[in-house]
Write a protein that holds these residues in place. Structure first.
Motif, PDB file in Angstrom:
ATOM      1  N   ILE A  19       0.840  -1.197   0.000  1.00 35.76           N
ATOM      2  CA  ILE A  19       0.000   0.000   0.000  1.00 35.76           C
ATOM      3  C   ILE A  19       0.873   1.244   0.000  1.00 35.76           C
ATOM      4  N   LYS A  20       0.551   2.180  -0.882  1.00 32.63           N
ATOM      5  CA  LYS A  20       1.255   3.460  -0.935  1.00 32.63           C
ATOM      6  C   LYS A  20       0.311   4.573  -0.493  1.00 32.63           C
ATOM      7  N   ARG A  21       0.869   5.527   0.224  1.00 26.87           N
ATOM      8  CA  ARG A  21       0.111   6.728   0.569  1.00 26.87           C
ATOM      9  C   ARG A  21       0.461   7.804  -0.457  1.00 26.87           C
ATOM     10  N   LEU A  22      -0.543   8.219  -1.209  1.00 28.78           N
ATOM     11  CA  LEU A  22      -0.352   9.234  -2.231  1.00 28.78           C
ATOM     12  C   LEU A  22      -0.893  10.578  -1.742  1.00 28.78           C
ATOM     13  N   VAL A  23      -0.233  11.647  -2.123  1.00 32.56           N
ATOM     14  CA  VAL A  23      -0.724  12.998  -1.852  1.00 32.56           C
ATOM     15  C   VAL A  23      -0.617  13.787  -3.149  1.00 32.56           C
ATOM     16  N   SER A  24      -1.735  14.272  -3.650  1.00 35.01           N
ATOM     17  CA  SER A  24      -1.751  15.003  -4.924  1.00 35.01           C
ATOM     18  C   SER A  24      -1.257  16.432  -4.718  1.00 35.01           C
ATOM     19  N   SER A  25      -1.090  17.150  -5.813  1.00 28.50           N
ATOM     20  CA  SER A  25      -0.630  18.542  -5.737  1.00 28.50           C
ATOM     21  C   SER A  25      -1.637  19.436  -5.023  1.00 28.50           C
ATOM     22  N   CYS A  26      -2.910  19.031  -5.002  1.00 30.52           N
ATOM     23  CA  CYS A  26      -3.942  19.787  -4.281  1.00 30.52           C
ATOM     24  C   CYS A  26      -4.092  19.329  -2.839  1.00 30.52           C
ATOM     25  N   GLY A  27      -3.237  18.391  -2.421  1.00 27.93           N
ATOM     26  CA  GLY A  27      -3.305  17.902  -1.046  1.00 27.93           C
ATOM     27  C   GLY A  27      -4.313  16.807  -0.818  1.00 27.93           C
ATOM     28  N   ILE A  28      -4.844  16.198  -1.880  1.00 24.71           N
ATOM     29  CA  ILE A  28      -5.784  15.081  -1.744  1.00 24.71           C
ATOM     30  C   ILE A  28      -4.990  13.808  -1.447  1.00 24.71           C
ATOM     31  N   GLU A  29      -5.327  13.130  -0.349  1.00 24.71           N
ATOM     32  CA  GLU A  29      -4.621  11.915   0.048  1.00 24.71           C
ATOM     33  C   GLU A  29      -5.419  10.673  -0.324  1.00 24.71           C
ATOM     34  N   ALA A  30      -4.691   9.594  -0.597  1.00 24.32           N
ATOM     35  CA  ALA A  30      -5.339   8.316  -0.893  1.00 24.32           C
ATOM     36  C   ALA A  30      -4.392   7.178  -0.541  1.00 24.32           C
ATOM     37  N   TRP A  31      -4.960   6.034  -0.150  1.00 22.01           N
ATOM     38  CA  TRP A  31      -4.203   4.793  -0.046  1.00 22.01           C
ATOM     39  C   TRP A  31      -4.364   4.066  -1.370  1.00 22.01           C
ATOM     40  N   PHE A  32      -3.259   3.587  -1.924  1.00 20.76           N
ATOM     41  CA  PHE A  32      -3.257   3.074  -3.295  1.00 20.76           C
ATOM     42  C   PHE A  32      -2.519   1.744  -3.376  1.00 20.76           C
ATOM     43  N   VAL A  33      -3.123   0.795  -4.101  1.00 22.46           N
ATOM     44  CA  VAL A  33      -2.483  -0.479  -4.432  1.00 22.46           C
ATOM     45  C   VAL A  33      -2.515  -0.631  -5.944  1.00 22.46           C
ATOM     46  N   GLN A  34      -1.339  -0.769  -6.540  1.00 20.78           N
ATOM     47  CA  GLN A  34      -1.257  -0.942  -7.988  1.00 20.78           C
ATOM     48  C   GLN A  34      -1.372  -2.416  -8.334  1.00 20.78           C
ATOM     49  N   ASP A  35      -2.271  -2.722  -9.264  1.00 22.80           N
ATOM     50  CA  ASP A  35      -2.511  -4.108  -9.684  1.00 22.80           C
ATOM     51  C   ASP A  35      -2.807  -4.102 -11.176  1.00 22.80           C
ATOM     52  N   SER A  36      -1.889  -4.656 -11.964  1.00 24.77           N
ATOM     53  CA  SER A  36      -2.012  -4.619 -13.420  1.00 24.77           C
ATOM     54  C   SER A  36      -2.558  -5.904 -14.017  1.00 24.77           C
ATOM     55  N   THR A  37      -3.140  -6.756 -13.187  1.00 22.29           N
ATOM     56  CA  THR A  37      -3.656  -8.028 -13.688  1.00 22.29           C
ATOM     57  C   THR A  37      -4.765  -7.838 -14.709  1.00 22.29           C
ATOM     58  N   VAL A  38      -5.668  -6.915 -14.416  1.00 28.02           N
ATOM     59  CA  VAL A  38      -6.747  -6.587 -15.349  1.00 28.02           C
ATOM     60  C   VAL A  38      -6.784  -5.073 -15.505  1.00 28.02           C
ATOM     61  N   PRO A  39      -7.246  -4.565 -16.653  1.00 25.08           N
ATOM     62  CA  PRO A  39      -7.231  -3.115 -16.909  1.00 25.08           C
ATOM     63  C   PRO A  39      -8.390  -2.406 -16.209  1.00 25.08           C
ATOM     64  N   LEU A  40      -8.420  -2.495 -14.889  1.00 17.99           N
ATOM     65  CA  LEU A  40      -9.552  -2.007 -14.103  1.00 17.99           C
ATOM     66  C   LEU A  40      -9.061  -1.073 -13.014  1.00 17.99           C
ATOM     67  N   ILE A  41      -9.828  -0.022 -12.734  1.00 15.75           N
ATOM     68  CA  ILE A  41      -9.557   0.878 -11.610  1.00 15.75           C
ATOM     69  C   ILE A  41     -10.790   0.888 -10.706  1.00 15.75           C
ATOM     70  N   THR A  42     -10.567   0.673  -9.409  1.00 11.04           N
ATOM     71  CA  THR A  42     -11.636   0.708  -8.418  1.00 11.04           C
ATOM     72  C   THR A  42     -11.299   1.759  -7.366  1.00 11.04           C
ATOM     73  N   MET A  43     -12.241   2.610  -7.052  1.00  7.97           N
ATOM     74  CA  MET A  43     -12.036   3.614  -6.007  1.00  7.97           C
ATOM     75  C   MET A  43     -13.213   3.591  -5.037  1.00  7.97           C
ATOM     76  N   GLU A  44     -12.912   3.594  -3.734  1.00 12.27           N
ATOM     77  CA  GLU A  44     -13.902   3.753  -2.678  1.00 12.27           C
ATOM     78  C   GLU A  44     -13.520   4.991  -1.881  1.00 12.27           C
ATOM     79  N   TYR A  45     -14.503   5.781  -1.475  1.00 11.18           N
ATOM     80  CA  TYR A  45     -14.198   7.008  -0.746  1.00 11.18           C
ATOM     81  C   TYR A  45     -15.350   7.339   0.197  1.00 11.18           C
ATOM     82  N   ALA A  46     -15.090   8.205   1.162  1.00 11.89           N
ATOM     83  CA  ALA A  46     -16.118   8.555   2.144  1.00 11.89           C
ATOM     84  C   ALA A  46     -15.875   9.953   2.694  1.00 11.89           C
ATOM     85  N   PHE A  47     -16.979  10.650   2.957  1.00 10.12           N
ATOM     86  CA  PHE A  47     -16.963  11.930   3.658  1.00 10.12           C
ATOM     87  C   PHE A  47     -17.608  11.713   5.025  1.00 10.12           C
ATOM     88  N   THR A  48     -17.018  12.260   6.068  1.00 11.20           N
ATOM     89  CA  THR A  48     -17.610  12.147   7.397  1.00 11.20           C
ATOM     90  C   THR A  48     -18.898  12.958   7.443  1.00 11.20           C
TER      91      THR A  48
END
Length: 457
Positions: A19-48
């Motif tokens: 797992i990598k912790r990413l921080v974008s130029s706008c300060g958006i953080e995400a936990w990320f796992v790279q998996d190239s087995t299939v050409p698919l991107i899945t994102m889950e997110y939540a606001f308190t």
């Protein structure tokens, strides 16, 4: 689409994801796992925020927002928005829990730009067109009318009322037949303004995409959101402890028994011991004590199950059983007997060892699909667990001793249960059910999804 077990195992040591912790130029953080087995991107997110941010007199606002965000946004009306989703096989969804407004996105790698752009418009410029609002309202009301005669729904709602009184957790997340007709577009827009903001956002991304591209997509999607939410504060609460069972008359063939009490918060040291001993009592399916003693040996119930629910401001265990009306009292009596026994004696060493083995194995199963992994990564963030928790979780399970499990059992069940019975007659139940003083309830179950029921240790 599935990310194969082989690819997940290759992502980290011992089959655990890297797992990598990413921080974008706008300060958006995400936990990320790279998996190239299939050409698919899945994102889950939540606001308190979740359903606790509904106006007190209008429960159901957040639930309606979750149904309307993909019904049209920006320049795209309902039909155009869905055509764009369908054309690229983009999956986009939202739902509300007591504490969070959650969303999920799944797309093929080649369609990522369009998928994330559609999500951006849904979050930043929902249309809330009159026709879409009324169609969604009608759908919600139809489900609520059905729930008004459903014994399980009635029991869970009564739990909310009795357990939490005037706390926001007492309000049904999906609203009521009285509140939903009163919800106006201004309420929907106000909810979006208060809840959907960057400061409470948690994100998990799994898939076939480079980290730099993920950061660009995050900035594009979430960068223009308000910096700070305007959420109303939510008080800490412990479920009330009424000393008597509650009966609701309902002319249905099957009587439903719902039972529960306060539990251990996710942040407390005893959580893992409570999780394991609760698995032994009622969350282990066909091998749990309750299933074995109530269903299998005595044939009292069609089903019986129980699980832990943890919220941001409370925690409880929640169980349910279905039986025939003339055996409801006997069913409650046997459930209480089993609860008292494990509270007094705790589990056996063999039960503890078996539960640990199962839970460690099930943790690995949770990694075999990108959507499961993304949900788990998001839940770990919401539970305030460290990013390397996957490396530690087996050790956390193994560290629970028999004495720890016994102590947790006494804490969970030592004061008895709140029991809600919904069915045709209370006579048998009232004659047979005795409720120890100091009993406790859990909140009801439209979350209570709320809470996770799969091992996230």
């Amino acid at each position: 689409m599935l990310a194969s077990p082989k690819s997940v195992a290759a992502a980290g040591s011992l089959g655990r994801p890297r797992i990598k912790r990413l921080v974008s130029s706008c300060g958006i953080e995400a936990w990320f796992v790279q998996d190239s087995t299939v050409p698919l991107i899945t994102m889950e997110y939540a606001f308190t925020g979740g359903a606790t941010q509904d106006p007190a007199q209008k429960p159901g606002v957040g639930h309606m927002v979750s149904g309307l965000l993909k019904e049209g946004s920006g320049d795209f009306d309902f039909k155009t928005f869905h055509q764009r989703l369908d054309r690229r096989a983009i999956e986009l969804g939202f739902h509300v829990t007591p504490d969070h407004f959650r969303g999920a996105l799944r797309t093929l790698h080649d369609n990522a730009d369009e998928a994330f752009e559609l999500l951006r418009t849904a979050l930043t410029s929902p249309r809330f067109d009159s026709a879409d609002v009324e169609r969604t309202r009608a759908s919600v009301l139809a489900r609520l009318r059905h729930a008004s005669t459903d014994p399980s729904s009635l029991a869970h709602r009564k739990f909310l009322e009795v357990a939490f009184g005037d706390h926001p957790y007492a309000r049904p997340a999906e609203g009521s037949l009285e509140s939903v007709p009163k919800i106006e577009v201004a309420d929907l827009k106000g909810y979006v303004r208060r809840v959907i903001a960057k400061d409470t956002l948690k994100i998990a991304v799994v898939g076939d995409v480079d980290p730099a591209v993920v950061c660009k997509l995050l900035d594009k999607t979430f960068g223009s959101l308000p910096s700070n939410a305007e959420a109303m504060p939510v008080a800490e609460v412990i479920a009330a402890k009424p000393p008597q069972p509650v009966f609701i008359r309902c002319d249905v063939p099957q009587t439903v028994v719902t039972f529960g009490g306060p539990a251990v918060r996710r942040s407390e040291p005893d959580f893992m011991a409570a999780y394991i001993v609760n698995h032994i009592l009622g969350d282990a399916g066909l091998t749990s004590r309750l299933f074995r003693e109530v269903r299998e040996k005595r044939g009292l119930a069609y089903f019986v199950r129980e699980h832990l629910v943890w919220l941001d401001h409370s925690a409880m265990f929640l169980g349910s059983s279905g039986t025939c009306a003339n055996r409801a009292g006997e069913t409650v009596e046997e459930i209480e007997k089993q609860v008292r026994h494990i509270a007094d004696k705790g589990p056996t060493q063999q039960e503890l060892d078996d539960a640990k083995s199962y839970l460690k194995g099930s943790q690995q199963v949770a990694l075999n699909k990108s959507s499961k992994l993304a949900r788990t990564l998001l839940q770990n963030q919401l539970d305030k667990l460290p990013i390397d928790y996957f490396e530690k979780q087996h050790a956390v399970v193994d560290a629970v001793t028999l004495e720890d499990a016994k102590r947790a059992a006494q804490r969970l069940w030592g004061e008895g249960l709140l029991t809600v019975i919904v069915g045709r007659s209370s006579k048998d139940a009232a004659q047979r059910t005795t409720m120890p003083s100091g009993t406790t309830p859990p909140p009801g179950a439209d979350q209570l999804d709320a809470g996770p029921t799969t091992p996230r240790n």
